[in-house]
Design a protein around this motif. Structure first.
Motif, short mmCIF file in Angstrom:
data_model
loop_
_atom_site.label_atom_id
_atom_site.label_comp_id
_atom_site.label_asym_id
_atom_site.label_seq_id
_atom_site.Cartn_x
_atom_site.Cartn_y
_atom_site.Cartn_z
N ALA A 13 0.87 -1.04 -0.03
CA ALA A 13 -0.02 0.15 -0.12
C ALA A 13 0.82 1.30 -0.16
O ALA A 13 0.46 2.28 -0.66
CB ALA A 13 -0.91 -0.09 1.13
N GLN A 14 2.05 1.11 0.82
CA GLN A 14 2.77 2.46 0.77
C GLN A 14 3.53 2.64 -0.61
O GLN A 14 3.59 3.94 -1.19
CB GLN A 14 4.11 2.06 1.50
CG GLN A 14 5.12 3.20 1.78
CD GLN A 14 6.34 2.78 2.66
OE1 GLN A 14 6.40 1.99 2.96
NE2 GLN A 14 7.27 3.84 2.88
N LYS A 15 3.80 1.63 -1.38
CA LYS A 15 4.25 1.58 -2.78
C LYS A 15 3.06 2.22 -3.90
O LYS A 15 3.14 2.96 -4.87
CB LYS A 15 5.08 0.35 -3.22
CG LYS A 15 6.07 0.27 -2.70
CD LYS A 15 7.01 -0.92 -3.29
CE LYS A 15 8.36 -1.03 -2.64
NZ LYS A 15 8.89 -2.27 -3.41
N ALA A 16 1.75 1.79 -3.42
CA ALA A 16 0.81 2.23 -4.14
C ALA A 16 0.63 3.77 -4.19
O ALA A 16 0.57 4.65 -5.15
CB ALA A 16 -0.46 1.72 -3.65
N ASP A 17 0.85 4.44 -2.99
CA ASP A 17 0.86 6.03 -2.94
C ASP A 17 1.88 6.72 -3.99
O ASP A 17 1.43 7.49 -4.47
CB ASP A 17 0.80 6.19 -1.56
CG ASP A 17 -0.35 6.03 -0.76
OD1 ASP A 17 -1.21 5.80 -1.19
OD2 ASP A 17 -0.16 6.07 0.64
N THR A 18 3.11 5.93 -3.82
CA THR A 18 3.98 6.38 -4.56
C THR A 18 3.64 6.45 -6.25
O THR A 18 3.89 7.27 -6.91
CB THR A 18 5.24 5.84 -4.29
OG1 THR A 18 5.78 5.92 -2.91
CG2 THR A 18 6.60 6.27 -5.25
N ALA A 19 3.34 5.10 -6.44
CA ALA A 19 2.73 5.07 -8.12
C ALA A 19 1.85 5.92 -8.40
O ALA A 19 1.61 6.46 -9.45
CB ALA A 19 2.53 3.44 -8.11
N ARG A 20 0.80 6.28 -7.53
CA ARG A 20 -0.34 7.20 -7.83
C ARG A 20 0.13 8.43 -7.87
O ARG A 20 -0.05 8.99 -8.96
CB ARG A 20 -1.44 6.84 -6.56
CG ARG A 20 -2.57 7.52 -7.10
CD ARG A 20 -3.78 7.33 -6.01
NE ARG A 20 -4.34 5.81 -5.92
CZ ARG A 20 -3.94 4.83 -5.21
NH1 ARG A 20 -3.06 5.39 -4.06
NH2 ARG A 20 -4.00 3.72 -5.09
N ARG A 21 1.10 8.94 -7.03
CA ARG A 21 1.57 10.09 -7.09
C ARG A 21 2.35 10.36 -8.59
O ARG A 21 2.62 11.51 -9.25
CB ARG A 21 2.61 10.75 -6.13
CG ARG A 21 1.81 10.88 -4.78
CD ARG A 21 2.55 11.53 -3.73
NE ARG A 21 3.73 10.77 -3.32
CZ ARG A 21 3.77 9.63 -2.26
NH1 ARG A 21 2.68 9.61 -1.71
NH2 ARG A 21 4.81 9.00 -2.22
N ALA A 22 3.09 9.50 -9.23
CA ALA A 22 3.78 9.31 -10.17
C ALA A 22 2.79 9.59 -11.63
O ALA A 22 3.17 9.73 -12.66
CB ALA A 22 4.66 8.07 -10.27
N GLY A 23 1.44 9.18 -11.27
CA GLY A 23 0.47 9.48 -12.50
C GLY A 23 -0.25 8.09 -12.78
O GLY A 23 -0.93 8.23 -13.70
N ALA A 24 -0.01 7.08 -12.34
CA ALA A 24 -0.78 5.66 -12.43
C ALA A 24 -2.23 5.85 -12.17
O ALA A 24 -2.77 6.38 -11.36
CB ALA A 24 -0.21 4.37 -11.47
N ASP A 25 -3.07 5.50 -13.47
CA ASP A 25 -4.30 5.64 -13.34
C ASP A 25 -4.99 4.26 -12.71
O ASP A 25 -6.03 4.66 -12.04
CB ASP A 25 -4.77 5.41 -15.05
CG ASP A 25 -4.43 6.56 -15.83
OD1 ASP A 25 -4.85 7.52 -15.87
OD2 ASP A 25 -3.31 6.15 -16.40
N HIS A 26 -4.42 3.39 -12.57
CA HIS A 26 -5.09 2.28 -11.82
C HIS A 26 -3.75 1.61 -10.94
O HIS A 26 -2.74 1.63 -11.48
CB HIS A 26 -5.59 1.13 -12.66
CG HIS A 26 -6.63 1.74 -13.67
ND1 HIS A 26 -7.89 2.12 -13.23
CD2 HIS A 26 -6.58 2.13 -14.87
CE1 HIS A 26 -8.48 2.56 -14.17
NE2 HIS A 26 -7.95 2.54 -15.25
N ILE A 27 -4.03 1.06 -9.80
CA ILE A 27 -3.02 0.26 -9.09
C ILE A 27 -3.45 -1.00 -8.84
O ILE A 27 -4.60 -1.24 -8.22
CB ILE A 27 -2.73 1.07 -7.56
CG1 ILE A 27 -2.65 2.74 -7.93
CG2 ILE A 27 -1.74 0.31 -6.90
CD1 ILE A 27 -0.97 2.89 -8.47
#
Length: 321
Positions: free
Chosen positions: A173-187
């Protein structure tokens, strides 16, 4: 000068700080006082298996940035004091390095050294992946494995600049926040092959246009299974273990598989300058965040290797001599 030296192959404990003679540039070479050196997963492979030079001892690290402190004969493109960055020059875990002037990239005045160093290996790789190896088009959907990592974040951002949709695969979940901030549309939170069903659900069962897979053998076949007809699996996980042997008749839906070699990213100096210039422009225009995750002093190289191998890190890791 101080440098990290590998005298015997093995674990992170084999990274020792040592005092070495200052290197002197030969014809066509420059000496650079290093201000930032990139840490890459491939460096852990060199530490375990040996550098491409095949020699022991060696100084690991292949990318960095700094200021030129000496010129060899016949160097006309640069002057002492110029700021430069480079990629694929062994010996970057050190206070100084000698490398061919043709392998150095001028760093613009508005790009900090740590940013320049963070872009050279992962940035050029990601840029080549999305512009040439895969050539992402508007409306296409891509799966990015390890989307919170240094390369994953850059891939995500570059795919978005080209109008693509990103499904980011992360392990926590911690990495999900990082990926989402980078612009990922879906995690999708997944380890191993658990991402297959969620990705197919997100695409209505059709699959994605491209999968960027650096996960090694554990994800290879699963990545094939989420591609749509004529989709592309761009595989770069050899450092984590060999890919499975595939019978050509096993390939589903007429998919394509590419294993892009770094030297094919920048086969000429012109390509090196083109990719790096584009990356500096993307940073300048705030379309690309270098995503620096952690900075370590030079003598903490062993800890940097432990951290990157633990898969607990996010973003780009740097050594600061």
């Amino acid at each position: 000068m101080r440098a990290i030296v590998v005298e015997e192959l093995g674990g992170p404990e084999q990274l020792h700080i040592a005092q070495l003679p200052a290197p002197e540039p030969g014809p066509g070479e420059i000496r650079v006082d290093i201000t930032a050196a990139g840490v890459n997963f491939m460096d852990t492979g060199a530490r375990r298996l040996g550098a491409a030079t095949g020699e022991l001892p060696f100084v690991p690290g292949v990318e960095g940035a700094g200021r030129i402190s000496a010129l060899g004969p016949d160097v006309t493109e640069f002057a002492v004091g110029d700021r430069v960055a480079w990629v694929y020059a062994y010996g970057s875990y050190a206070e100084q390095i000698v490398l061919p002037a043709a392998d150095a990239v001028p760093v613009p005045g508005d790009i900090p050294d740590d940013v320049a160093a963070s872009l050279m290996m992962q940035g050029i790789t990601a840029h080549h992946f999305v512009t040439e190896a895969a050539d992402i088009q508007p409306g296409q959907t891509a799966v990015v494995h390890a989307a919170a990592g240094g390369l994953g974040q850059k891939l995500t951002q570059l795919i978005k600049t080209r109008g693509g949709t990103v499904i980011g695969i992360v392990s926590s979940a911690q990495k999900a926040d990082t990926a989402r901030r980078a612009g990922a549309d879906h995690i999708v939170l997944s380890t191993g092959a658990a991402f297959v069903a969620p990705v197919l659900d997100l695409t209505g069962g059709e699959g994605v246009h491209v999968v960027f897979d650096g996960g090694g053998e554990t994800t290879f076949r699963a990545s094939m299974s989420v591609l749509r007809r004529h989709g592309l699996l761009l595989y770069y996980g050899a450092v984590l273990g060999a890919a499975p042997v595939i019978n050509m008749r096993e390939l589903p839906r007429s998919i394509k598989i590419s294993y892009p070699v770094f030297r094919d990213h920048i086969p000429t100096r012109e390509a090196l300058l083109r990719h790096s210039t584009d990356l500096f422009d993307l940073v300048r225009n705030k379309n690309l965040d270098p995503g620096i995750g952690h900075r370590y002093p030079l003598d903490a190289a062993a800890q940097a290797h432990r951290d990157i191998e633990s898969r607990a890190t996010t973003g780009k890791l740097l050594l600061l001599p």
